[in-house]
Motif scaffolding. Structure first.
Motif, PDB file in Angstrom:
ATOM      1  N   VAL A 118       7.731 -50.883 -18.462  1.00 26.63           N
ATOM      2  CA  VAL A 118       7.194 -50.759 -17.149  1.00 26.63           C
ATOM      3  C   VAL A 118       5.775 -51.597 -17.170  1.00 26.63           C
ATOM      4  O   VAL A 118       5.640 -52.075 -16.049  1.00 26.63           O
ATOM      5  CB  VAL A 118       7.154 -49.261 -17.006  1.00 26.63           C
ATOM      6  CG1 VAL A 118       6.171 -49.352 -15.740  1.00 26.63           C
ATOM      7  CG2 VAL A 118       8.245 -48.650 -16.883  1.00 26.63           C
ATOM      8  N   VAL A 119       4.906 -51.573 -18.351  1.00 30.51           N
ATOM      9  CA  VAL A 119       3.745 -52.093 -18.140  1.00 30.51           C
ATOM     10  C   VAL A 119       3.949 -53.486 -17.985  1.00 30.51           C
ATOM     11  O   VAL A 119       3.187 -54.412 -17.485  1.00 30.51           O
ATOM     12  CB  VAL A 119       2.868 -51.791 -19.613  1.00 30.51           C
ATOM     13  CG1 VAL A 119       1.734 -52.720 -19.682  1.00 30.51           C
ATOM     14  CG2 VAL A 119       2.650 -50.320 -19.440  1.00 30.51           C
ATOM     15  N   LEU A 120       5.032 -54.104 -18.767  1.00 31.91           N
ATOM     16  CA  LEU A 120       5.012 -55.710 -18.757  1.00 31.91           C
ATOM     17  C   LEU A 120       5.488 -56.000 -17.514  1.00 31.91           C
ATOM     18  O   LEU A 120       5.234 -56.878 -16.922  1.00 31.91           O
ATOM     19  CB  LEU A 120       6.195 -55.909 -19.950  1.00 31.91           C
ATOM     20  CG  LEU A 120       5.528 -55.999 -21.332  1.00 31.91           C
ATOM     21  CD1 LEU A 120       6.655 -56.089 -22.439  1.00 31.91           C
ATOM     22  CD2 LEU A 120       4.455 -56.820 -21.647  1.00 31.91           C
ATOM     23  N   GLY A 121       6.562 -55.310 -16.743  1.00 31.41           N
ATOM     24  CA  GLY A 121       7.035 -55.448 -15.541  1.00 31.41           C
ATOM     25  C   GLY A 121       5.806 -55.598 -14.523  1.00 31.41           C
ATOM     26  O   GLY A 121       5.940 -56.303 -13.686  1.00 31.41           O
ATOM     27  N   ALA A 122       4.862 -54.401 -14.510  1.00 27.97           N
ATOM     28  CA  ALA A 122       4.091 -54.395 -13.616  1.00 27.97           C
ATOM     29  C   ALA A 122       2.984 -55.659 -13.687  1.00 27.97           C
ATOM     30  O   ALA A 122       2.554 -56.143 -12.883  1.00 27.97           O
ATOM     31  CB  ALA A 122       3.132 -53.364 -13.724  1.00 27.97           C
ATOM     32  N   LEU A 123       2.824 -56.185 -15.116  1.00 21.87           N
ATOM     33  CA  LEU A 123       1.829 -57.091 -15.071  1.00 21.87           C
ATOM     34  C   LEU A 123       2.488 -58.458 -14.572  1.00 21.87           C
ATOM     35  O   LEU A 123       1.825 -59.281 -13.978  1.00 21.87           O
ATOM     36  CB  LEU A 123       1.316 -57.308 -16.576  1.00 21.87           C
ATOM     37  CG  LEU A 123       0.483 -56.257 -17.133  1.00 21.87           C
ATOM     38  CD1 LEU A 123       0.073 -56.286 -18.709  1.00 21.87           C
ATOM     39  CD2 LEU A 123      -1.050 -56.347 -16.474  1.00 21.87           C
TER      40      LEU A 123
END
Length: 437
Positions: A250-255
């Motif tokens: 989720v963090v990688l996708g949001a970034l």
């Protein structure tokens, strides 16, 4: 008369468009945009790959290790026809009551002939040997079927899978022993208790040779694969990653979305890419299932039972993959329809016109929302965003959501949006009538 300033005199432009090389600041900005776009593309691609991997980590780390959930999943297998048929066949083989029908009928014919039975009648008695063997086999099979369909087998099955997480961990790691054993890539279920019960049933029914049933191999092979060692390694890696993988995804996708120049398009691409990745893994599982069932080793006695066990072990990952596919498509569709394209604007415009028509009809029939409608019209976007965030939080906290869960939340969101649209339309109609008055 002063001449107008030339192109080169425009401050801060570095010349007219297309005249002269770009300034150092522009080059740095352009290079920065290229770097950010590249990083965004890499992060979004990585996210699409990690979404199905994250689902597998949740399965290994959470579902596989949850005793109650696993037992609830495999407990119905005790009444599955494929499992019961395989168990009856294996138990009948293990019992293997030896009754020499030919010898018994020969002795009986000789005894009857010594007491005056005609030779032809004695020969007829001798010929009953094979029928006697078949009758004994039918009795054993019937008794085994009754035992397997009784509470005894269900109890044995449940007890063997009570530590279901242990059983599956044995499949994935090769550690531990118990009712379910792992050896050389083979998963077996010990049916010793059921066989002992069957022996007692046969003796009680008057089949005395059952007392001489030897203590032989009474295991039912559930699963066999020479690749189990590789599966263990992958499962161990997924277990180590654990619940951190979904958070990292989720963090990688949001970034990746935040770094993109066109974030709406990036979000659509991420949702569809993640759905595509899950679809690839789901298709791979189907292919793996067919390959495994088409290449069953001789140790597996029942293809149907092997299929049922395979499907049960992979029940949760398959549901999770389907849920992710549906969710990704719906998110992409929702983001697209909220955009500024011609089709989204047309859809939203038609919806607003329909809401206005309903509001005017309601106003004409005495339905007024007053300040609530006016306030809703002024804050409609914020309210819709708040509803979306609340439902997203509900989905995130939902314990292993499924496709019906996603569809339910989508229907709730649509209902909320319809209510907001009607309230906002009613507020606009009321404000317009008040101004006209």
């Amino acid at each position: 008369m002063d001449e107008p300033p030339g192109p080169s005199s425009a401050p801060g432009t570095g010349g007219a468009a297309g005249d002269g090389p770009p300034s150092g600041t522009e080059r740095r900005h352009r290079a920065g945009r290229i770097v950010m776009s590249t990083v965004s593309a890499v992060l979004i691609t990585l996210t699409c790959v990690l979404v199905p991997v994250s689902l597998l980590t949740v399965w290994v780390h959470d579902i596989v290790l949850d005793t109650g959930r696993y037992v609830a999943t495999v407990a119905p297998l005790a009444t599955d026809p494929a499992i019961q048929d395989a168990a009856v066949h294996r138990i009948t083989q293990a019992v293997d009551v030896k009754v020499d029908g030919s010898a018994v009928t020969s002795d009986l014919a000789a005894w009857l002939q010594s007491h005056g039975l005609p030779p032809r009648a004695a020969a007829a008695v001798k010929s009953l040997g094979p029928e006697l063997d078949d009758a004994v086999n039918q009795v054993v099979t019937k008794a085994a079927t009754e035992v397997v369909h009784s509470d005894t087998f269900a109890t044995v099955w449940t007890q063997a899978n009570r530590a279901a997480h242990t059983a599956v961990v044995q499949v994935l790691t090769g550690h531990g022993r118990g009712a379910v054993e792992i050896s050389d890539g083979t998963v077996t279920l010990d049916l010793g208790t059921v066989v002992d019960r069957l022996k007692q049933e046969l003796v009680a029914a008057g089949l005395s040779p059952a007392e001489k049933i030897p203590d032989v191999d009474k295991r039912l092979v559930l699963f066999q694969s020479d690749e189990l060692a590789r599966i263990r390694g992958a499962a161990h890696a997924l277990d180590v990653v654990g619940n951190w993988m979904p958070v990292l995804t989720v963090v990688l996708g949001a970034l990746g979305i935040l770094l993109a120049r066109r974030r709406r398009r990036a979000l659509v691409s991420t949702a569809l890419g993640a759905a595509g990745g899950c679809l690839v893994v789901a298709v791979a599982l189907v292919i793996a299932r067919h390959y495994y069932l088409d290449h069953l080793p001789p140790a597996v006695q029942s293809r149907a039972a092997a299929a049922v066990v395979f499907d049960t072990l992979l029940h949760f990952p398959r549901i999770a993959l389907r849920t992710a596919i549906v969710l990704g498509v719906l998110v992409a569709l929702g983001v697209y329809l909220s955009g500024a394209g011609r089709l989204p604007r047309a859809v939203r415009g038609r919806a607003d016109r329909a809401a206005d028509s309903v509001a005017r009809w309601g106003y004409a029939h005495g339905v007024r929302t007053g300040r609530v409608g006016t306030w809703t019209d002024a804050h409609r976007r914020r309210l819709a965003l708040a509803a979306l965030l609340v439902l997203a939080l509900v989905f995130a906290l939902w314990n292993h959501p499924t496709v019906p869960t996603v569809l339910l939340l989508v229907l709730v969101l649509l209902a909320v949006l319809v209510v907001l649209a009607l309230l906002a339309a009613s507020g606009r109609v009321g404000a317009g009538n008040r101004s006209d008055g």
